[in-house]
Design a protein around this motif. Structure first.
Motif, PDB file in Angstrom:
ATOM      1  N   THR A   1      35.596  35.798  48.285  1.00 23.69           N
ATOM      2  CA  THR A   1      36.196  35.949  49.607  1.00 23.69           C
ATOM      3  C   THR A   1      37.718  35.963  49.508  1.00 23.69           C
ATOM      4  OG1 THR A   1      34.321  34.811  50.611  1.00 23.69           O
ATOM      5  CG2 THR A   1      36.322  34.970  51.917  1.00 23.69           C
ATOM      6  N   TYR A   2      38.280  35.072  48.721  1.00 24.75           N
ATOM      7  CA  TYR A   2      39.731  35.038  48.539  1.00 24.75           C
ATOM      8  C   TYR A   2      40.229  36.340  47.919  1.00 24.75           C
ATOM      9  CZ  TYR A   2      44.298  33.880  46.686  1.00 24.75           C
ATOM     10  OH  TYR A   2      45.622  33.909  46.371  1.00 24.75           O
ATOM     11  N   LEU A   3      39.525  36.828  46.900  1.00 26.69           N
ATOM     12  CA  LEU A   3      39.932  38.074  46.256  1.00 26.69           C
ATOM     13  C   LEU A   3      39.821  39.265  47.209  1.00 26.69           C
ATOM     14  CD1 LEU A   3      38.346  37.574  42.729  1.00 26.69           C
ATOM     15  CD2 LEU A   3      40.777  37.486  43.337  1.00 26.69           C
ATOM     16  N   ALA A   4      38.798  39.266  48.057  1.00 31.94           N
ATOM     17  CA  ALA A   4      38.646  40.357  49.026  1.00 31.94           C
ATOM     18  C   ALA A   4      39.777  40.353  50.045  1.00 31.94           C
ATOM     19  CB  ALA A   4      37.296  40.247  49.739  1.00 31.94           C
ATOM     20  N   ILE A   5      40.236  39.187  50.425  1.00 31.59           N
ATOM     21  CA  ILE A   5      41.308  39.092  51.420  1.00 31.59           C
ATOM     22  C   ILE A   5      42.651  39.496  50.825  1.00 31.59           C
ATOM     23  CG2 ILE A   5      42.633  37.456  52.818  1.00 31.59           C
ATOM     24  CD1 ILE A   5      39.993  35.974  53.294  1.00 31.59           C
ATOM     25  N   THR A   6      42.905  39.121  49.583  1.00 32.27           N
ATOM     26  CA  THR A   6      44.216  39.364  48.987  1.00 32.27           C
ATOM     27  C   THR A   6      44.340  40.717  48.294  1.00 32.27           C
ATOM     28  OG1 THR A   6      43.556  38.232  46.956  1.00 32.27           O
ATOM     29  CG2 THR A   6      44.666  36.916  48.658  1.00 32.27           C
ATOM     30  N   GLU A   7      43.246  41.429  48.102  1.00 31.23           N
ATOM     31  CA  GLU A   7      43.263  42.698  47.377  1.00 31.23           C
ATOM     32  C   GLU A   7      43.909  43.807  48.208  1.00 31.23           C
ATOM     33  OE1 GLU A   7      43.057  45.169  44.423  1.00 31.23           O
ATOM     34  OE2 GLU A   7      42.197  43.190  44.172  1.00 31.23           O
ATOM     35  N   ARG A   8      44.786  44.587  47.590  1.00 28.70           N
ATOM     36  CA  ARG A   8      45.445  45.705  48.267  1.00 28.70           C
ATOM     37  C   ARG A   8      44.611  46.986  48.208  1.00 28.70           C
ATOM     38  NH1 ARG A   8      49.460  44.533  51.127  1.00 28.70           N
ATOM     39  NH2 ARG A   8      51.411  43.661  50.411  1.00 28.70           N
ATOM     40  N   ASP A   9      43.796  47.114  47.159  1.00 30.08           N
ATOM     41  CA  ASP A   9      42.901  48.260  47.035  1.00 30.08           C
ATOM     42  C   ASP A   9      41.669  47.987  47.899  1.00 30.08           C
ATOM     43  OD1 ASP A   9      41.368  50.403  46.306  1.00 30.08           O
ATOM     44  OD2 ASP A   9      41.218  49.868  44.194  1.00 30.08           O
ATOM     45  N   LEU A  10      41.489  48.773  48.937  1.00 29.63           N
ATOM     46  CA  LEU A  10      40.419  48.496  49.899  1.00 29.63           C
ATOM     47  C   LEU A  10      39.036  48.681  49.296  1.00 29.63           C
ATOM     48  CD1 LEU A  10      41.964  50.109  53.094  1.00 29.63           C
ATOM     49  CD2 LEU A  10      41.953  47.717  52.419  1.00 29.63           C
ATOM     50  N   LEU A  11      38.896  49.611  48.371  1.00 30.52           N
ATOM     51  CA  LEU A  11      37.597  49.815  47.735  1.00 30.52           C
ATOM     52  C   LEU A  11      37.202  48.598  46.895  1.00 30.52           C
ATOM     53  CD1 LEU A  11      35.337  51.851  47.482  1.00 30.52           C
ATOM     54  CD2 LEU A  11      36.494  52.793  45.497  1.00 30.52           C
TER      55      LEU A  11
ATOM     56  N   ILE B   1      20.127  41.012  52.770  1.00 24.03           N
ATOM     57  CA  ILE B   1      20.476  41.853  51.622  1.00 24.03           C
ATOM     58  C   ILE B   1      20.677  43.313  52.021  1.00 24.03           C
ATOM     59  CG2 ILE B   1      19.583  42.801  49.458  1.00 24.03           C
ATOM     60  CD1 ILE B   1      18.627  40.056  48.740  1.00 24.03           C
ATOM     61  N   PRO B   2      19.747  43.961  52.722  1.00 21.88           N
ATOM     62  CA  PRO B   2      19.998  45.376  53.056  1.00 21.88           C
ATOM     63  C   PRO B   2      21.208  45.579  53.966  1.00 21.88           C
ATOM     64  CG  PRO B   2      17.701  44.832  53.430  1.00 21.88           C
ATOM     65  CD  PRO B   2      18.405  43.546  53.140  1.00 21.88           C
ATOM     66  N   VAL B   3      21.428  44.651  54.882  1.00 24.31           N
ATOM     67  CA  VAL B   3      22.532  44.826  55.822  1.00 24.31           C
ATOM     68  C   VAL B   3      23.867  44.472  55.182  1.00 24.31           C
ATOM     69  CG1 VAL B   3      23.498  44.010  58.002  1.00 24.31           C
ATOM     70  CG2 VAL B   3      21.065  44.469  57.836  1.00 24.31           C
ATOM     71  N   ALA B   4      23.989  43.276  54.632  1.00 19.14           N
ATOM     72  CA  ALA B   4      25.279  42.793  54.141  1.00 19.14           C
ATOM     73  C   ALA B   4      25.660  43.364  52.788  1.00 19.14           C
ATOM     74  CB  ALA B   4      25.263  41.270  54.077  1.00 19.14           C
ATOM     75  N   VAL B   5      24.677  43.665  51.948  1.00 19.01           N
ATOM     76  CA  VAL B   5      24.989  44.172  50.615  1.00 19.01           C
ATOM     77  C   VAL B   5      24.905  45.692  50.569  1.00 19.01           C
ATOM     78  CG1 VAL B   5      24.319  44.072  48.186  1.00 19.01           C
ATOM     79  CG2 VAL B   5      24.192  42.024  49.575  1.00 19.01           C
ATOM     80  N   GLY B   6      24.102  46.295  51.434  1.00 18.26           N
ATOM     81  CA  GLY B   6      23.936  47.747  51.407  1.00 18.26           C
ATOM     82  C   GLY B   6      24.618  48.502  52.519  1.00 18.26           C
ATOM     83  N   LEU B   7      24.332  48.123  53.753  1.00 15.00           N
ATOM     84  CA  LEU B   7      24.818  48.899  54.893  1.00 15.00           C
ATOM     85  C   LEU B   7      26.309  48.725  55.141  1.00 15.00           C
ATOM     86  CD1 LEU B   7      23.893  50.757  57.181  1.00 15.00           C
ATOM     87  CD2 LEU B   7      23.554  48.736  58.580  1.00 15.00           C
TER      88      LEU B   7
ATOM     89  N   PRO C   1      28.869  47.678  53.130  1.00 18.91           N
ATOM     90  CA  PRO C   1      29.739  48.338  52.144  1.00 18.91           C
ATOM     91  C   PRO C   1      29.680  49.866  52.230  1.00 18.91           C
ATOM     92  CG  PRO C   1      28.584  46.549  51.096  1.00 18.91           C
ATOM     93  CD  PRO C   1      27.993  46.705  52.462  1.00 18.91           C
ATOM     94  N   ALA C   2      28.506  50.423  52.498  1.00 18.98           N
ATOM     95  CA  ALA C   2      28.395  51.878  52.607  1.00 18.98           C
ATOM     96  C   ALA C   2      29.237  52.407  53.772  1.00 18.98           C
ATOM     97  CB  ALA C   2      26.933  52.284  52.785  1.00 18.98           C
ATOM     98  N   VAL C   3      29.176  51.730  54.904  1.00 17.78           N
ATOM     99  CA  VAL C   3      29.984  52.147  56.062  1.00 17.78           C
ATOM    100  C   VAL C   3      31.471  51.999  55.757  1.00 17.78           C
ATOM    101  CG1 VAL C   3      30.570  51.553  58.444  1.00 17.78           C
ATOM    102  CG2 VAL C   3      28.184  51.688  57.758  1.00 17.78           C
ATOM    103  N   PHE C   4      31.848  50.902  55.140  1.00 20.75           N
ATOM    104  CA  PHE C   4      33.261  50.685  54.818  1.00 20.75           C
ATOM    105  C   PHE C   4      33.760  51.705  53.803  1.00 20.75           C
ATOM    106  CE2 PHE C   4      32.842  46.016  56.101  1.00 20.75           C
ATOM    107  CZ  PHE C   4      33.351  46.270  57.362  1.00 20.75           C
ATOM    108  N   ILE C   5      32.939  52.079  52.829  1.00 21.86           N
ATOM    109  CA  ILE C   5      33.358  53.084  51.850  1.00 21.86           C
ATOM    110  C   ILE C   5      33.567  54.432  52.519  1.00 21.86           C
ATOM    111  CG2 ILE C   5      32.553  54.402  49.841  1.00 21.86           C
ATOM    112  CD1 ILE C   5      31.380  51.750  48.795  1.00 21.86           C
ATOM    113  N   VAL C   6      32.689  54.793  53.440  1.00 16.11           N
ATOM    114  CA  VAL C   6      32.872  56.049  54.188  1.00 16.11           C
ATOM    115  C   VAL C   6      34.166  55.995  55.002  1.00 16.11           C
ATOM    116  CG1 VAL C   6      31.936  57.444  56.082  1.00 16.11           C
ATOM    117  CG2 VAL C   6      30.433  56.646  54.257  1.00 16.11           C
TER     118      VAL C   6
END
Length: 84
Positions: free
Chosen positions: A20-30, A60-66, A68-73
């Motif tokens: 969570t900390y790494l996700a918040i501080t990361e500049r690369d959104l991917l 699992i399908p929602v938080a790990v699959g759906l 991230p897929a929406v955010f990547i798009v």
């Protein structure tokens, strides 16, 4: 056995906190999305260890699959790196 499960839950919770900390501080959104998916996977493991398989089967399908897929798009439609 109970001590082993509690220890594993503590380690996974620590991993989740770090992700969570790494996700918040990361500049690369991917990369931030990947850290967020790692954090979600850690939560799913904790739910499984808490003997809540019905929640895991939905989480699992929602938080790990759906998500991230929406955010990547959405990241592909905008800039990959956060300005600053």
């Amino acid at each position: 056995m109970e001590v082993l499960v509690l220890t594993l839950m503590a380690v996974v919770a620590l991993l989740s906190t770090v992700a969570t900390y790494l996700a918040i501080t990361e500049r690369d959104l991917l990369t931030a999305v990947i850290y967020s998916a790692l954090q979600s996977t850690a939560y799913a493991i904790i739910f499984y260890l808490l003997m809540a398989p019905d929640i895991v089967l939905v989480y699992i399908p929602v938080a790990v699959g759906l998500y991230p897929a929406v955010f990547i798009v959405l990241i592909k439609k905008s800039e990959r790196y956060e300005g600053g």
